[in-house]
Design a protein around this motif. Structure first.
Motif, PDB file in Angstrom:
ATOM      1  N   GLY A  40       0.800  -1.221   0.000  1.00  0.00           N
ATOM      2  CA  GLY A  40       0.000   0.000   0.000  1.00  0.00           C
ATOM      3  C   GLY A  40       0.829   1.265   0.000  1.00  0.00           C
ATOM      4  O   GLY A  40       0.296   2.360   0.110  1.00  0.00           O
ATOM      5  N   PHE A  41       2.140   1.122  -0.139  1.00  0.00           N
ATOM      6  CA  PHE A  41       3.034   2.282  -0.140  1.00  0.00           C
ATOM      7  C   PHE A  41       4.119   2.118  -1.194  1.00  0.00           C
ATOM      8  O   PHE A  41       4.547   1.004  -1.487  1.00  0.00           O
ATOM      9  CB  PHE A  41       3.727   2.446   1.227  1.00  0.00           C
ATOM     10  CG  PHE A  41       2.792   2.688   2.351  1.00  0.00           C
ATOM     11  CD1 PHE A  41       2.274   3.944   2.583  1.00  0.00           C
ATOM     12  CD2 PHE A  41       2.408   1.644   3.174  1.00  0.00           C
ATOM     13  CE1 PHE A  41       1.382   4.170   3.622  1.00  0.00           C
ATOM     14  CE2 PHE A  41       1.523   1.853   4.226  1.00  0.00           C
ATOM     15  CZ  PHE A  41       1.010   3.122   4.450  1.00  0.00           C
ATOM     16  N   GLY A  42       4.571   3.255  -1.747  1.00  0.00           N
ATOM     17  CA  GLY A  42       5.803   3.269  -2.505  1.00  0.00           C
ATOM     18  C   GLY A  42       5.775   2.917  -3.975  1.00  0.00           C
ATOM     19  O   GLY A  42       6.830   2.771  -4.577  1.00  0.00           O
ATOM     20  N   THR A  43       4.585   2.790  -4.586  1.00  0.00           N
ATOM     21  CA  THR A  43       4.566   2.414  -5.998  1.00  0.00           C
ATOM     22  C   THR A  43       3.847   3.408  -6.902  1.00  0.00           C
ATOM     23  O   THR A  43       4.183   3.520  -8.068  1.00  0.00           O
ATOM     24  CB  THR A  43       3.917   1.030  -6.194  1.00  0.00           C
ATOM     25  OG1 THR A  43       2.584   1.057  -5.680  1.00  0.00           O
ATOM     26  CG2 THR A  43       4.718  -0.055  -5.504  1.00  0.00           C
ATOM     27  N   ALA A  69      14.388  14.068 -12.823  1.00  0.00           N
ATOM     28  CA  ALA A  69      14.758  14.266 -11.424  1.00  0.00           C
ATOM     29  C   ALA A  69      14.448  13.037 -10.569  1.00  0.00           C
ATOM     30  O   ALA A  69      15.153  12.746  -9.609  1.00  0.00           O
ATOM     31  CB  ALA A  69      14.039  15.493 -10.860  1.00  0.00           C
ATOM     32  N   LEU A  70      13.400  12.299 -10.946  1.00  0.00           N
ATOM     33  CA  LEU A  70      12.959  11.156 -10.141  1.00  0.00           C
ATOM     34  C   LEU A  70      13.355   9.803 -10.727  1.00  0.00           C
ATOM     35  O   LEU A  70      12.893   8.763 -10.250  1.00  0.00           O
ATOM     36  CB  LEU A  70      11.436  11.219  -9.961  1.00  0.00           C
ATOM     37  CG  LEU A  70      10.922  12.449  -9.212  1.00  0.00           C
ATOM     38  CD1 LEU A  70       9.404  12.425  -9.133  1.00  0.00           C
ATOM     39  CD2 LEU A  70      11.545  12.545  -7.821  1.00  0.00           C
ATOM     40  N   GLN A  71      14.232   9.795 -11.715  1.00  0.00           N
ATOM     41  CA  GLN A  71      14.591   8.543 -12.390  1.00  0.00           C
ATOM     42  C   GLN A  71      15.091   7.471 -11.422  1.00  0.00           C
ATOM     43  O   GLN A  71      14.761   6.300 -11.558  1.00  0.00           O
ATOM     44  CB  GLN A  71      15.638   8.794 -13.471  1.00  0.00           C
ATOM     45  CG  GLN A  71      15.942   7.574 -14.320  1.00  0.00           C
ATOM     46  CD  GLN A  71      14.720   7.071 -15.073  1.00  0.00           C
ATOM     47  OE1 GLN A  71      14.076   7.839 -15.761  1.00  0.00           O
ATOM     48  NE2 GLN A  71      14.391   5.794 -14.928  1.00  0.00           N
ATOM     49  N   GLU A  72      15.869   7.857 -10.425  1.00  0.00           N
ATOM     50  CA  GLU A  72      16.385   6.858  -9.479  1.00  0.00           C
ATOM     51  C   GLU A  72      15.252   6.149  -8.745  1.00  0.00           C
ATOM     52  O   GLU A  72      15.346   4.952  -8.444  1.00  0.00           O
ATOM     53  CB  GLU A  72      17.355   7.483  -8.487  1.00  0.00           C
ATOM     54  CG  GLU A  72      16.699   8.432  -7.496  1.00  0.00           C
ATOM     55  CD  GLU A  72      17.678   9.067  -6.526  1.00  0.00           C
ATOM     56  OE1 GLU A  72      18.046   8.412  -5.542  1.00  0.00           O
ATOM     57  OE2 GLU A  72      18.062  10.215  -6.772  1.00  0.00           O
ATOM     58  N   GLN A  76      13.999   2.141  -8.950  1.00  0.00           N
ATOM     59  CA  GLN A  76      13.895   1.358  -7.720  1.00  0.00           C
ATOM     60  C   GLN A  76      12.483   0.838  -7.456  1.00  0.00           C
ATOM     61  O   GLN A  76      12.236   0.279  -6.391  1.00  0.00           O
ATOM     62  CB  GLN A  76      14.370   2.186  -6.529  1.00  0.00           C
ATOM     63  CG  GLN A  76      15.843   2.527  -6.601  1.00  0.00           C
ATOM     64  CD  GLN A  76      16.275   3.496  -5.510  1.00  0.00           C
ATOM     65  OE1 GLN A  76      15.535   3.826  -4.594  1.00  0.00           O
ATOM     66  NE2 GLN A  76      17.494   3.987  -5.629  1.00  0.00           N
ATOM     67  N   GLY A  77      11.549   1.031  -8.395  1.00  0.00           N
ATOM     68  CA  GLY A  77      10.245   0.408  -8.231  1.00  0.00           C
ATOM     69  C   GLY A  77       9.029   1.306  -8.235  1.00  0.00           C
ATOM     70  O   GLY A  77       7.910   0.807  -8.084  1.00  0.00           O
ATOM     71  N   VAL A  78       9.197   2.614  -8.370  1.00  0.00           N
ATOM     72  CA  VAL A  78       8.012   3.456  -8.525  1.00  0.00           C
ATOM     73  C   VAL A  78       7.381   3.082  -9.857  1.00  0.00           C
ATOM     74  O   VAL A  78       8.028   3.145 -10.903  1.00  0.00           O
ATOM     75  CB  VAL A  78       8.364   4.955  -8.471  1.00  0.00           C
ATOM     76  CG1 VAL A  78       7.202   5.807  -8.936  1.00  0.00           C
ATOM     77  CG2 VAL A  78       8.785   5.343  -7.065  1.00  0.00           C
ATOM     78  N   HIS A  79       6.134   2.664  -9.796  1.00  0.00           N
ATOM     79  CA  HIS A  79       5.460   2.122 -10.975  1.00  0.00           C
ATOM     80  C   HIS A  79       4.686   3.197 -11.745  1.00  0.00           C
ATOM     81  O   HIS A  79       4.650   3.174 -12.972  1.00  0.00           O
ATOM     82  CB  HIS A  79       4.502   1.011 -10.549  1.00  0.00           C
ATOM     83  CG  HIS A  79       3.670   0.473 -11.655  1.00  0.00           C
ATOM     84  ND1 HIS A  79       4.195  -0.346 -12.632  1.00  0.00           N
ATOM     85  CD2 HIS A  79       2.368   0.642 -11.957  1.00  0.00           C
ATOM     86  CE1 HIS A  79       3.224  -0.659 -13.487  1.00  0.00           C
ATOM     87  NE2 HIS A  79       2.121  -0.064 -13.093  1.00  0.00           N
TER      88      HIS A  79
END
Length: 86
Positions: A40-43, A69-72, A76-79
């Protein structure tokens, strides 16, 4: 430990000097969808941003600045990343 949303907020603040910035973790609303990690968090995130770096740029170029800016985090898993340029 800071949340991914907090880390993303800091990265955008450092790189784009925004006059307005909100980073919302909307992952809970996407439970069971593609890319959800089951916590429920982080994607799935929504970014609402205004920045002087956007002046004179097309909407696509503005969004590219945010994505770059947010590529890293994407790596790492941001969908999903919804961007609202204000």
């Amino acid at each position: 430990m800071t949340s991914i949303a907090d880390q993303m907020h800091q990265t955008l603040a450092d790189r784009l000097a925004p006059s307005h910035l909100e980073v919302l973790d909307e992952s809970a609303a996407h439970a069971g969808h593609a890319g959800a990690n089951g916590t429920g968090f982080g994607t799935h995130f929504r970014v609402r941003i205004a920045s002087p770096f956007f002046t004179g740029r097309t909407r696509v170029a503005q969004h590219r600045l945010v994505y770059d800016a947010l590529q890293e985090f994407i790596d790492q898993g941001v969908h999903a990343l919804a961007i609202e340029v204000l």
